[in-house]
Design an enzyme around this catalytic site. Structure first.
Site, PDB file in Angstrom:
ATOM      1  N   HIS A 121       0.855  -1.186   0.000  1.00 36.52           N
ATOM      2  CA  HIS A 121       0.000   0.000   0.000  1.00 36.52           C
ATOM      3  C   HIS A 121       0.893   1.239   0.000  1.00 36.52           C
ATOM      4  O   HIS A 121       1.601   1.493   0.971  1.00 36.52           O
ATOM      5  CB  HIS A 121      -0.912  -0.009   1.220  1.00 36.52           C
ATOM      6  CG  HIS A 121      -1.810  -1.205   1.283  1.00 36.52           C
ATOM      7  ND1 HIS A 121      -3.049  -1.233   0.685  1.00 36.52           N
ATOM      8  CD2 HIS A 121      -1.629  -2.431   1.846  1.00 36.52           C
ATOM      9  CE1 HIS A 121      -3.603  -2.419   0.889  1.00 36.52           C
ATOM     10  NE2 HIS A 121      -2.752  -3.169   1.583  1.00 36.52           N
ATOM     11  N   LEU A 122       0.850   1.975  -1.097  1.00 33.54           N
ATOM     12  CA  LEU A 122       1.648   3.197  -1.205  1.00 33.54           C
ATOM     13  C   LEU A 122       0.887   4.432  -0.729  1.00 33.54           C
ATOM     14  O   LEU A 122       1.480   5.499  -0.595  1.00 33.54           O
ATOM     15  CB  LEU A 122       2.127   3.399  -2.644  1.00 33.54           C
ATOM     16  CG  LEU A 122       3.124   2.363  -3.168  1.00 33.54           C
ATOM     17  CD1 LEU A 122       3.553   2.716  -4.590  1.00 33.54           C
ATOM     18  CD2 LEU A 122       4.339   2.262  -2.253  1.00 33.54           C
ATOM     19  N   ASN A 166      -6.557   0.807  -2.642  1.00 29.95           N
ATOM     20  CA  ASN A 166      -7.328   1.505  -1.601  1.00 29.95           C
ATOM     21  C   ASN A 166      -6.679   2.842  -1.264  1.00 29.95           C
ATOM     22  O   ASN A 166      -6.191   3.098  -0.168  1.00 29.95           O
ATOM     23  CB  ASN A 166      -7.509   0.636  -0.356  1.00 29.95           C
ATOM     24  CG  ASN A 166      -6.201   0.201   0.286  1.00 29.95           C
ATOM     25  OD1 ASN A 166      -5.179   0.067  -0.390  1.00 29.95           O
ATOM     26  ND2 ASN A 166      -6.232  -0.035   1.577  1.00 29.95           N
ATOM     27  N   ASP A 207      -8.816  -4.651  -2.160  1.00 34.81           N
ATOM     28  CA  ASP A 207      -8.098  -4.922  -0.917  1.00 34.81           C
ATOM     29  C   ASP A 207      -8.223  -3.776   0.079  1.00 34.81           C
ATOM     30  O   ASP A 207      -8.231  -2.605  -0.278  1.00 34.81           O
ATOM     31  CB  ASP A 207      -6.625  -5.200  -1.179  1.00 34.81           C
ATOM     32  CG  ASP A 207      -5.941  -5.726   0.062  1.00 34.81           C
ATOM     33  OD1 ASP A 207      -6.220  -6.875   0.444  1.00 34.81           O
ATOM     34  OD2 ASP A 207      -5.152  -4.984   0.667  1.00 34.81           O
ATOM     35  N   HIS A 221      -9.158 -10.070  -0.922  1.00 33.63           N
ATOM     36  CA  HIS A 221      -9.005 -10.040   0.530  1.00 33.63           C
ATOM     37  C   HIS A 221     -10.192 -10.805   1.089  1.00 33.63           C
ATOM     38  O   HIS A 221     -11.326 -10.335   1.024  1.00 33.63           O
ATOM     39  CB  HIS A 221      -9.000  -8.571   0.976  1.00 33.63           C
ATOM     40  CG  HIS A 221      -9.157  -8.359   2.453  1.00 33.63           C
ATOM     41  ND1 HIS A 221      -8.226  -7.655   3.179  1.00 33.63           N
ATOM     42  CD2 HIS A 221     -10.127  -8.700   3.331  1.00 33.63           C
ATOM     43  CE1 HIS A 221      -8.620  -7.586   4.444  1.00 33.63           C
ATOM     44  NE2 HIS A 221      -9.778  -8.216   4.553  1.00 33.63           N
ATOM     45  N   HIS A 279      -2.829 -12.648   1.532  1.00 35.89           N
ATOM     46  CA  HIS A 279      -2.481 -12.802   2.956  1.00 35.89           C
ATOM     47  C   HIS A 279      -3.260 -13.896   3.702  1.00 35.89           C
ATOM     48  O   HIS A 279      -3.976 -13.614   4.666  1.00 35.89           O
ATOM     49  CB  HIS A 279      -2.593 -11.473   3.699  1.00 35.89           C
ATOM     50  CG  HIS A 279      -3.825 -10.652   3.421  1.00 35.89           C
ATOM     51  ND1 HIS A 279      -5.099 -11.152   3.435  1.00 35.89           N
ATOM     52  CD2 HIS A 279      -3.953  -9.331   3.146  1.00 35.89           C
ATOM     53  CE1 HIS A 279      -5.970 -10.189   3.190  1.00 35.89           C
ATOM     54  NE2 HIS A 279      -5.293  -9.073   3.001  1.00 35.89           N
ATOM     55  N   ASP A 290       2.225  -7.012   2.217  1.00 33.68           N
ATOM     56  CA  ASP A 290       1.058  -6.254   2.684  1.00 33.68           C
ATOM     57  C   ASP A 290       1.526  -5.041   3.489  1.00 33.68           C
ATOM     58  O   ASP A 290       0.941  -4.699   4.527  1.00 33.68           O
ATOM     59  CB  ASP A 290       0.112  -7.128   3.502  1.00 33.68           C
ATOM     60  CG  ASP A 290      -1.243  -6.459   3.746  1.00 33.68           C
ATOM     61  OD1 ASP A 290      -1.535  -5.438   3.088  1.00 33.68           O
ATOM     62  OD2 ASP A 290      -2.009  -6.948   4.596  1.00 33.68           O
TER      63      ASP A 290
END
Length: 448
Positions: A63-64, A95, A153, A180, A233, A321
Site C-alpha cells: 500500500h503506497l 485503496n 483490498d 481479501h 495474505h 502487505d
C-alpha cells in the site's frame, strides 16, 4: 552504466543456479554470469564476498497510499522503503483516495512512479467503483491503462454475484482477481484473532471462519467460472487446507502469505511478549497496537500451517502487505487503532528466521520472493524473477548473517508501525539494483 558484482553467492532458483561467482550488468540488463569476469572499462565494482546475489524481490501486495494524505506514505517514500528491503518491483493496491478505479487515477500513479519512484511500481485496479462493492469498474479500460490485476483490498469483494462476474471478465483479460477474503458479517467489530489472547485482553475477536468461508466461496466460484484467483495474505490453518484441496483439483488459484503471518503470532499483541519475550502477565486494557493487522495475527498452530503450506508450494509466494500508518493511527485504544504493519524494510530479516531455524532453505525462500510472484503476475518477459543473461538488471544483494536491531525511527517509509521495533533480526539487504542502477546501497557495502 556497467556494474560488476564480484565474488557473491549467486542464487537463481528459476535458472537452477547456486554458485560463487560474478554477475555483470550492462545497459540495464544482465550481461554475464561466470565464475570470474574481468572488470570492464568504466564499470563500477561491488565486492559481494560473503553476500548473496539474487534476482530482485517482487512484492505482489503493498500500500503506497498515493494518492492519499501524504502523512502516511508517498510513491517516493514507499519505493525508497522497498529498495531498502530488496524489492525491485512492487504492486500497489487500489485503496487510495481517490480509489484506483479508473484510468485517470491509474495514470496518475504510474506517472508519479516514473517521476518519483526508485523501483518499479505496478498498479492494481479496483474491482468495484470506489471499492464499495456495488458496481463493477470498467476492467477493460483499467487493463488498457496497465493494471496487473484487480482487487478491492482493504475490503473484500463481498457480493457473490459481483465476484462471479468479476472473475469472468478478468479471466477474459488474462488477469487475476486478488481478493481479501473476509466475511464482514463474521468479522464485524473484531480487533484481533478470536481466541485465548483476545479474551484475556478483553478485546473483540475475529474468528478464523471469517477468512475461511470466503476462501471457500471464491474457490467454488473459480470452479464455476474458470476464472483466475489470487488469495491475499492467507492466515489460518483452515484456509490452507481449503486451498490445498483446490490445487489438487487443478483449479486456477494462487496464494500469498505475509512475513508477519509466517513468523509471529497473536501473542505479540501482549506488551511483554513482543520481540519474542515471554511473560505470564496479561492485563486487560494493556496491549501493543502495532500488532493489529487484518487479517489478524493468529495462533502458533496457524503459523505452523501457513509455513508448511509455503514449504509445500501450496502457498505460492510471499508478499509484504506493507501498510504504513501515522503514529496517531496506532497511539490509541486497540479497537480504535488502524489495521496494518509497515513491512517492506523488515521483510527479509524476519523471513530469514525460517532459514536460520531450519524450516526453509535459502534458495526456496528466494524463489518465493522472486520467480514465484513473477509467475503469478504472468508477464515473464518483463518481470522474470531471474538473473539469467538478457533478463532485466534487477538484483538484490544481502548478507544472510548480518545481525541488526530494528529501529523504526530509521525507516525511510513514513509508516513506523511495526511490532518488530527493537527486535534483533539476522539477514540484511546491502544493495538493490533496478534496471542496472543502484537504487539502494548500505554504507557497509564496498563499491568502487
Amino acid at each position: 552504466m556497467k556494474i560488476l558484482v564480484k565474488g557473491g553467492r549467486i542464487i537463481d532458483p528459476l535458472a537452477g543456479l547456486d554458485f560463487i561467482g560474478d554477475l555483470l550488468i550492462e545497459n540495464g540488463r544482465i550481461a554475464g554470469l561466470e565464475r570470474n569476469i574481468d572488470k570492464p572499462e568504466g564499470a563500477r565494482e561491488i565486492n559481494a564476498a560473503g553476500l548473496v546475489v539474487c534476482p530482485g524481490f517482487i512484492d505482489l501486495h503493498c500500500h503506497l497510499r498515493d494518492p492519499d494524505p501524504e502523512d502516511k506514505e508517498t510513491v517516493a517514500t514507499g519505493t525508497a522503503a522497498a529498495a531498502r528491503g530488496g524489492f525491485t518491483t512492487i504492486c500497489a493496491m487500489p485503496n487510495t483516495r481517490p480509489a484506483m478505479d479508473n484510468p485517470e487515477v491509474i495514470g496518475l500513479v504510474t506517472r508519479k512512479a516514473r517521476e518519483e519512484g526508485i523501483v518499479k511500481v505496478l498498479p492494481i485496479g479496483a474491482v468495484t467503483v470506489g471499492r464499495e462493492g456495488e458496481t463493477m469498474t470498467d476492467m477493460e479500460a483499467l487493463a488498457r491503462a496497465g493494471v496487473i490485476g484487480f482487487s478491492d483490498d482493504g475490503s473484500p469483494v463481498w457480493n457473490d454475484g459481483i465476484m462471479r462476474a468479476a472473475l469472468i471478465r478478468a479471466a477474459a483479460l488474462g488477469l487475476p482477481i486478488m481478493n481479501h477474503c473476509e466475511d464482514l458479517s463474521l468479522s464485524h467489530g473484531g480487533a484481533m484473532n478470536d481466541g485465548v489472547v483476545s479474551r484475556s485482553l478483553g478485546l473483540p475477536g475475529v474468528p478464523a471462519a471469517a477468512e475461511e468461508s470466503m476462501v471457500l466461496r471464491d474457490i467454488n466460484l473459480v470452479e464455476a467460472t474458470g476464472g483466475l484467483l489470487h488469495l491475499t495474505h492467507l492466515s489460518t490453518a483452515g484456509s490452507v487446507e481449503i486451498l490445498r484441496v483446490a490445487k489438487e483439483r487443478g483449479l486456477r488459484v494462487t496464494a500469498e502469505a505475509t512475513p508477519h503471518h509466517l513468523t509471529i503470532t497473536e501473542e505479540w499483541a501482549i506488551p511483554g511478549r513482543a520481540r519474542g519475550g515471554r511473560t505470564d502477565a496479561v492485563v486487560p486494557g494493556e496491549y501493543n497496537t502495532t500488532a493489529k493487522v487484518n487479517p489478524p495475527l493468529r495462533t502458533d498452530r496457524d503459523v505452523e500451517a501457513v509455513v508448511q503450506a509455503l514449504i509445500d508450494g501450496v502457498i505460492d509466494c510471499i508478499a509484504t502487505d506493507h501498510a504504513p500508518h501515522t503514529a496517531g493511527d496506532k497511539e490509541c485504544s486497540f479497537e480504535e487503532a488502524a489495521f496494518g504493519i509497515s513491512g517492506l524494510e523488515v521483510a527479509l530479516g524476519s523471513l530469514m528466521s525460517l532459514v536460520h531455524g531450519g524450516r526453509l532453505d535459502l534458495p526456496n525462500l528466494i524463489e518465493r520472493l522472486t520467480a514465484a510472484p513473477a509467475r503469478v503476475l504472468g508477464i515473464p518477459d518483463r518481470f522474470p524473477g531471474s538473473v539469467r543473461v538478457g533478463s532485466p538488471g534487477d538484483v538484490t544483494i544481502f548478507d544472510p548473517q548480518a545481525d541488526w536491531v530494528v529501529d523504526s525511527t530509521e525507516f525511510v517509509s513514513r509508516g513506523k508501525n511495526t511490532p518488530l521495533d527493537g527486535a534483533t533480526l539476522k539477514g540484511r539487504v546491502r544493495a538493490t539494483i533496478v534496471d542496472g542502477s543502484i537504487a539502494y546501497r548500505d554504507e557497509a557495502l564496498n563499491v568502487d
